[in-house]
Write an enzyme that holds these catalytic residues in place. Structure first.
Site, mmCIF file in Angstrom:
data_model
loop_
_atom_site.group_PDB
_atom_site.id
_atom_site.type_symbol
_atom_site.label_atom_id
_atom_site.label_comp_id
_atom_site.label_asym_id
_atom_site.label_seq_id
_atom_site.Cartn_x
_atom_site.Cartn_y
_atom_site.Cartn_z
ATOM 1 N N LYS A 125 42.424 22.230 38.599
ATOM 2 C CA LYS A 125 42.356 23.494 39.340
ATOM 3 C C LYS A 125 42.828 24.669 38.467
ATOM 4 O O LYS A 125 42.194 25.725 38.423
ATOM 5 C CB LYS A 125 43.218 23.386 40.601
ATOM 6 N N CYS B 83 44.789 34.240 42.743
ATOM 7 C CA CYS B 83 44.437 32.986 42.061
ATOM 8 C C CYS B 83 44.290 33.207 40.568
ATOM 9 O O CYS B 83 45.096 32.734 39.772
ATOM 10 C CB CYS B 83 43.143 32.452 42.637
HETATM 11 N N1 SAJ Z 1 36.126 39.582 38.384
HETATM 12 C C1 SAJ Z 1 35.676 40.402 37.364
HETATM 13 N N2 SAJ Z 1 34.503 40.085 36.740
HETATM 14 C C2 SAJ Z 1 33.780 38.992 37.096
HETATM 15 C C3 SAJ Z 1 34.245 38.157 38.119
HETATM 16 C C4 SAJ Z 1 35.420 38.485 38.750
HETATM 17 O O1 SAJ Z 1 36.315 41.398 37.004
HETATM 18 O O2 SAJ Z 1 32.717 38.780 36.501
HETATM 19 C C5 SAJ Z 1 37.400 39.894 39.049
HETATM 20 C C6 SAJ Z 1 37.236 40.191 40.537
HETATM 21 O O3 SAJ Z 1 36.877 41.520 40.763
HETATM 22 C C7 SAJ Z 1 38.610 39.857 41.040
HETATM 23 C C8 SAJ Z 1 39.037 38.707 40.151
HETATM 24 O O4 SAJ Z 1 38.220 38.756 39.014
HETATM 25 O O5 SAJ Z 1 39.504 40.934 40.856
HETATM 26 C C9 SAJ Z 1 38.933 37.345 40.781
HETATM 27 O O6 SAJ Z 1 37.736 37.249 41.536
HETATM 28 P P1 SAJ Z 1 36.825 35.945 41.523
HETATM 29 O O7 SAJ Z 1 35.695 36.191 42.418
HETATM 30 O O8 SAJ Z 1 36.513 35.544 40.144
HETATM 31 O O9 SAJ Z 1 37.769 34.802 42.048
HETATM 32 P P2 SAJ Z 1 38.739 34.616 43.326
HETATM 33 O O10 SAJ Z 1 40.122 34.917 42.878
HETATM 34 O O11 SAJ Z 1 38.241 35.316 44.516
HETATM 35 O O12 SAJ Z 1 38.555 33.038 43.552
HETATM 36 C C10 SAJ Z 1 38.820 32.158 42.486
HETATM 37 C C11 SAJ Z 1 37.655 31.154 42.391
HETATM 38 N N3 SAJ Z 1 37.792 30.389 41.159
HETATM 39 C C12 SAJ Z 1 36.759 30.267 40.288
HETATM 40 O O13 SAJ Z 1 35.695 30.817 40.470
HETATM 41 C C13 SAJ Z 1 36.997 29.403 39.105
HETATM 42 C C14 SAJ Z 1 37.675 30.242 43.610
HETATM 43 O O14 SAJ Z 1 36.696 29.227 43.493
HETATM 44 C C15 SAJ Z 1 39.061 29.610 43.778
HETATM 45 O O15 SAJ Z 1 39.110 28.767 44.925
HETATM 46 C C16 SAJ Z 1 40.052 30.731 43.944
HETATM 47 O O16 SAJ Z 1 40.052 31.508 42.742
HETATM 48 C C17 SAJ Z 1 41.431 30.139 44.181
HETATM 49 O O17 SAJ Z 1 41.868 30.149 45.346
HETATM 50 O O18 SAJ Z 1 42.024 29.604 43.249
#
Ligand code: SAJ
Length: 412
Positions: free
Chosen positions: A212, A266
């Site tokens: 994870k 996360c």
């Molecule tokens: N973000 C970017 N650029 C991107 C993707 C995301 O700047 O290309 C930013 C988002 O705006 C946000 C942050 O990253 O601020 C996180 O967003 P996210 O959509 O990547 O992830 P979370 O935090 O909503 O959810 C993640 C997910 N993990 C992965 O995709 C590996 C989710 O599957 C997990 O269950 C979750 O963390 C968790 O609970 O750990």
């Protein structure tokens, strides 16, 4: 083994959907939370968080009395722990919520029960959970000491759902199920197979913990790459969005999106659990965290430059949540930028967050005003896109003509 009652400890973004989905499969679920406000809200069939369709599942499962919320766990066959695992100021993991949950479970757990830790945790946390229960219940044999002879099964099954798409991913995603022993993992699999359509893959608790953390560190490193490119492109007068679109035409390149920084509870947190356990080896993971954490400072400078062009700058910050189409403000870079703009006195700051009807108490004195999108667009001379909410994508571009736009999400 037949599961007739499940207690879910922690009714946040993971615990509540998990509780509701299990309840929707006809199993009695007792949702447990330390907040009496949360408990009362759920018992009225309402929700305290924004997540598509969650209100519908909670309302229907509360109505059929499959789901009920309480302040303390009740005797159950299965206990699922879904509490926060923040880090302390020194980036060391803070397991106090898990410890608190373990003590609460210890009050009611009995021989034959299964305890599952879903909270994202540093390696070794599931063993610690066993220790905390064992400390309170000398009459029960826990698997970290007694192996397959244990009275209680304990497993780590990390949640992996994406906020904004939780109900679908809870069911469709594969699950990694890490048992303290093989039998613990098998018991946990029996539970997940009730509602998971994806594969349930068995492993050890420690591997599940690290898997994870690795998933989120992988995403953090890749976002850091995109954010670093955005800084380099800014210096070189290249449109980073066009650049990424072109580079991604290569069949083996998939660059993620730059943004104002990485938020949420996360990705901005979990990689530190790897770094803190092995700071010498986790160099890339630590550097990615540093790059992503520095991005809001860069955005702040860009906004300050834009504001400098006006005698009386009025800055509209579009979005406060940590990402699109949710209301979650945890570790949100958008929120931090909004606050810092006020703290630096760069201009009048308006915030637009369509997923919030009012600012939370912690933000009341931060110095910015929450307003509607039309009002902000009318009053502001600087527009800062911090979150790519759907509502912002459809803005009439003519309204932006006389304004300076700082677009951290590449939607305009
Ligand atoms: N973000 C970017 N650029 C991107 C993707 C995301 O700047 O290309 C930013 C988002 O705006 C946000 C942050 O990253 O601020 C996180 O967003 P996210 O959509 O990547 O992830 P979370 O935090 O909503 O959810 C993640 C997910 N993990 C992965 O995709 C590996 C989710 O599957 C997990 O269950 C979750 O963390 C968790 O609970 O750990």
């Amino acid at each position: 083994m037949l599961t007739t009652k499940v207690s879910v400890i922690g009714l946040g973004y993971i615990g509540l959907p998990t509780a509701a989905v299990i309840a929707s499969r006809g199993i009695k679920v007792c949702g447990v939370d330390v907040s009496s406000e949360t408990v009362d809200t759920i018992n009225r069939g309402e929700v305290h968080i924004v997540e598509p369709d969650l209100d519908i599942v909670v309302r229907s499962t509360v109505m059929t009395q499959a789901l009920r919320a309480t302040l303390a766990p009740e005797p159950s066959d299965v206990f699922i722990v879904a509490v926060p695992t923040p880090f302390a100021a020194d980036h060391q993991p803070d397991l106090s919520h898990i410890q608190h949950a373990a003590r609460a479970i210890a009050q009611v757990v009995k021989k034959g029960d299964l305890v599952i830790l879903e909270s994202t945790s540093p390696v070794g946390a599931t063993e610690k959970l066993c220790e905390w229960i064992a400390d309170a219940r000398a009459d029960l044999r826990l698997p970290h000491v007694h192996g397959e002879e244990a009275d209680v099964s304990v497993a780590h099954c990390p949640e992996r759902v994406l906020p904004g798409n939780i109900l679908k991913e809870l069911v469709d995603n594969d699950r990694i199920i890490g048992g303290i022993t093989r039998r613990c993992a098998e018991r946990a699999r029996d539970l997940y197979e009730i509602f998971v359509k994806g594969d349930c893959i068995l492993t050890t608790a420690r591997t599940a913990e690290m898997a994870k953390l690795s998933e989120n560190a992988f995403r953090d490193v890749n976002i850091a790459f995109a954010n670093e490119l955005s800084l380099i492109c800014d210096d070189s007068d290249i449109d980073v969005w066009e650049l990424i679109r072109l580079a991604n035409l290569h069949p083996r390149v998939h660059i993620l999106n730059p943004g104002p920084g990485v938020g949420g509870h996360c990705i901005a947190v979990d990689p530190w659990f790897i770094v803190s356990s092995n700071p010498e080896k986790a160099r890339l993971i630590k550097m990615a965290r540093t790059v992503n954490d520095s991005k809001p400072v860069f955005v702040l400078e860009k906004v300050a430059e834009a504001a400098d062009q006006f005698k009386e700058p009025v800055i509209a910050c579009l979005g406060l949540a940590f990402k699109a189409n949710i209301d979650d403000l945890r570790e949100s870079p958008a929120l931090a930028i909004c606050r810092d703009l006020c703290a630096r006195g760069i201009g009048e700051v308006l915030a637009v967050e369509p997923n919030l009807s009012a600012l939370p108490a912690s933000e009341q004195d931060a110095g910015y005003e929450l307003t509607s999108l039309p009002d902000a667009l009318q009053r502001a001379n600087v527009i800062v896109v911090l979150v790519d909410h759907d509502q912002f994508r459809t803005v009439d571009r003519d309204l932006l003509n006389s304004k300076v736009v700082v677009d951290t999400r590449g939607i305009y």
